[in-house]
Enzyme design. Structure first.
Site: not given
Ligand SMILES: [Ca+2]
Ligand SMILES: [Ca+2]
Lengths: 503, 503
Positions: B19-20, B59, B122, B269
């Protein structure tokens, strides 16, 4: 760890020095195009140094430091003509490497090493400055950068030497096509290197090869076989050919069965010359600015040590290292001591190579004779900042293209000695976020760094500056050997002046 | 090359999604601190993809695309509330993944796969949007980001689910200490993953594990054992723990003897959230800007494929890939076809994995339903540029810190459809030097790219936008299972509004 003492007490030493290649130009250091399979393999078989530095962000002082183990401010490779300017050895320079300095090959001779330099010397081109006067037994290459072509009346083309005699000039016998970027020079340097290794091995003599190709210095060039092959343009073509050459040399050592007896170190003399634009220059990865500056982009270099059976394969060392360490480390590996009559800045990295230990030591970032910055652990304090002058910048010369950081990439020389700009290079490798001077972190770090700086400045005895005077009369008009080739040119009358160093 | 067909016609599939995390966060992609030994080893044993992309720099749309094999503009993960804005699924979102979409685990079921998602979903948090309604058999994790803590009256804390029932909430049963950065969540996710692999292997069932940890999304966290260990600060601690977790999972596959039967893919992502500053965000290496933007820093992702005995070790693929390819490739490896009733953007990369072939294909860069840019070969054409608004920028929110490029990182939405900004990503990965529109190179490239864009736009049928409406009433007030825990909260009255998407 893996230290298997070699049968040979005197391992061969190969230092492969790139010209203006950036930290970010290798796949293993994050180049997106991943076009350096041989260097990436070298790293997988050896030890990678992500925190390795040059001693100055410009060719000549960097090279002088590598061969003397001393900062330019000590070995004289600086100028006092103006504050905090980088100086080097263009054809009009009067000075060069002093006879008072002791170079790596001079010491290696004590143990019977045969020493050769292939490629760019850049420590002065007058007779008493040349490599064979400073410990090298052989030389194939040139004393200056491959700028040109020149018209031979205002300025001669740079000579190419074979040992003590010139064998031609760039753009004449040794072609560089600036339009297509074609030149065979890297192939010639490769063949010279393979030949030298072969012959010393046959003769069972330990050797030191200093392979200093310059295809990645503008004007960048590659041979026909590599031109147009890279995703990165002409600069990438040059990198691919150099990567190929390194692969050939390592394969050659293996084929001759002397890979376990040969310590090889790969690095570059300064950061990528990002001011030259993307086709003529490389990448400094995540680091700020490039060549000529004391930001990480100018000083942090790609570095790989390779010595099968001695250096554990696939390791990464977090050691802070410098090109000057190659002096001390090479001597240590050869069972020799560094000169004890002078201060040597280079560190013996052999414990790092053998056991991946970490030695605490600072890194000093100089521009001319001014200590611009210092690194201690992950922290870097800038005492002075400057990218380049407003005059130059406004003419479109940008040492930090696309990277202006307010108050950091300054166009006037900014003094911060009362309150240095401090960065944490671990969480901020790009030097974008100065730590606030009000924080405890800042104060703690500053007091540690201040102690280091005071100690350094106390012990500092600057050498006689060698790069102050220029004169058109000293250029390569009539190098030794020119008579036989009918290539002697007439020098103008001597009219020395104080060199102007714009950066 | 190395293709040894497995005994199993249905290899296990493990997709590890960060994530990120940025392209430049891995040692193998040039992170100076080199703190990802497990991922670097994974690359050395597998195939590295330096040209791998997400489908959107945020995301939710990125994850929807990964699981559907389709661009957000097709699968509905976008908004029409304003032009070229990224939308996602905060707690107040009314929409989510549509029942009309076909997700990867739904197709894999046809061959008997057991599907589990661990970590962040998400794709909507209302009952009909949850993973077990869309093909997953098991879930441990949360439907939204780990923002918080909230006071439970204005906004509930985000629930953590075990399959279809909540088992607690972030900042309540599942602690995240925002002051110290401590949380055990990655350790819990790791244990869940190892357990799942163990049990499916015992039962001899092929499995699909989608491991979507979120420790590198702000507020970043790590467990006690990793806090303070990185040179990079808290963000680096999180990376080290994730790297460790990947290493544990691969070692587990090997220990169970199913490494040769398990295809593992690692990626992220979207690009690093550089606007959050260096302690809370990662590195996009040499690329421009980050998360939220359609510059390379927002869209290019670290990516590694690993499948011992099938994917040749230590290879680099120059294939342009996207997260949507994981849909098509996974199905192909499982011997299944992609749905034939809709356009699938994902490509079957299995020829690339087995033989390192190259498939010509464009990459589309979207923000909302606007095609901002397209990449064809090494060239990228920007039809629209925007980093963020002047209002935000002037408040100190900077999506391109230290990277302003005049006319490129613009703060108004700039249309370039008549004359796109074109970059050569090989020689200019940082998108700093637009190719001059007057050159032959520009004109040649533009005509090639125009054909690609026209074809794309002609075939484009936008899905129903799912991310237009918001309502405080739909938040996670009373998720299934809350009664047993006594953790149900009272929802406010429904008052839907058009969501405001600032980026
Ligand atoms: Ca993300
Ligand atoms: Ca240089």
């Amino acid at each position: 760890m893996l230290y298997n003492p070699s049968n040979k007490s005197t391992p061969n030493i190969v230092i492969i020095l790139m010209d203006d290649m950036g930290w970010g130009d290798l796949g293993v250091f994050g180049q997106p195009s991943k076009e350096t399979p041989n260097l990436d393999t070298m790293a997988a078989q050896g030890m990678l140094f992500p925190n390795f530095y040059t001693a100055n962000p410009l060719c000549s002082p960097s090279r002088a430091s590598l061969l003397t183990g001393r900062l330019p401010v000590r070995n004289g490779f600086y100028t006092t003509n103006a504050h905090a300017r980088n100086a080097y050895t263009p054809q009009e320079i009067v000075g060069g490497i002093s006879k008072d300095e002791i170079l790596l090959p001079q010491v290696l001779k004590k143990k019977g090493y045969v020493n050769k330099i292939i490629g760019k010397w850049h420590l002065g081109h007058r007779a008493h400055h040349l490599p064979l006067e400073h410990g090298f037994d052989e030389w194939f290459g040139a004393p200056n950068c491959h700028f040109g072509p020149y018209n031979s009346s205002d300025r001669p083309n740079v000579p190419v030497y074979n040992n003590s005699q010139m064998v031609g000039r760039y753009y004449e016998e040794f072609g560089i096509d600036k339009k297509t970027g074609e030149s065979n020079l890297t192939q010639i340097y490769l063949e010279e290197g393979l030949d030298f290794i072969f012959h010393q091995n046959m003769a069972q003599r330990p050797f030191f090869l200093y392979w200093a190709a310059d295809a990645t210095h503008a004007p960048v060039y590659a041979s026909k076989r590599f031109l147009g092959k890279s995703q990165r343009g002409r600069y990438g073509d040059a990198v691919m050919e150099l990567d190929y050459s390194v692969g050939q040399m390592l394969a050659w050592l293996r084929a001759l069965g002397i890979d376990k007896d040969t310590f090889v170190f790969f690095t570059s003399d300064n950061g990528a010359a990002v001011m030259s634009g993307p086709k003529q220059s490389g990448s400094n990865g995540p680091f700020l600015c490039g060549k000529e500056t004391t930001f990480e982009g100018g000083m942090r270099e790609p570095a790989i040590a390779w010595w099968p059976g001695h250096i554990p394969a696939g390791t990464v060392s977090q050691q802070l290292g410098t090109v000057m360490d190659l002096f001390s480390t090479s001597l240590s590996l050869a069972g020799l001591s560094v000169p004890d009559d002078r201060l040597i800045d280079g560190l013996d990295l052999s414990p790092v190579l053998h056991n991946n230990t970490l030695i605490n030591r600072p890194i000093f970032y100089y521009r001319g004779n001014e200590m611009m910055a210092v690194r201690v652990g992950p922290y870097k304090a800038h005492y002075w900042t400057w990218s380049n002058s407003w005059e130059e910048f406004n003419q479109g010369i940008n040492f930090c293209p696309g990277q202006e950081v307010a108050g950091v990439t300054t166009h006037t020389q900014q003094e911060h000695t009362m309150q240095p700009l401090i960065f944490h290079l671990g969480r901020d490798p790009g030097e974008k976020y100065p730590i606030s001077a009000g924080t405890k972190e800042y104060q703690d770090v500053l007091s540690r760094i201040t102690a280091v700086v005071e100690k350094h400045k106390k012990g500092l005895v600057p050498g006689v500056p060698q790069l102050n005077m220029c004169d058109m009369a000293v250029m390569n008009w009539a190098p030794p050997g020119c008579e036989k080739l009918g290539k002697c040119l007439k020098a103008p009358k001597s009219q020395p002046w104080k060199c102007d160093w714009p950066h």
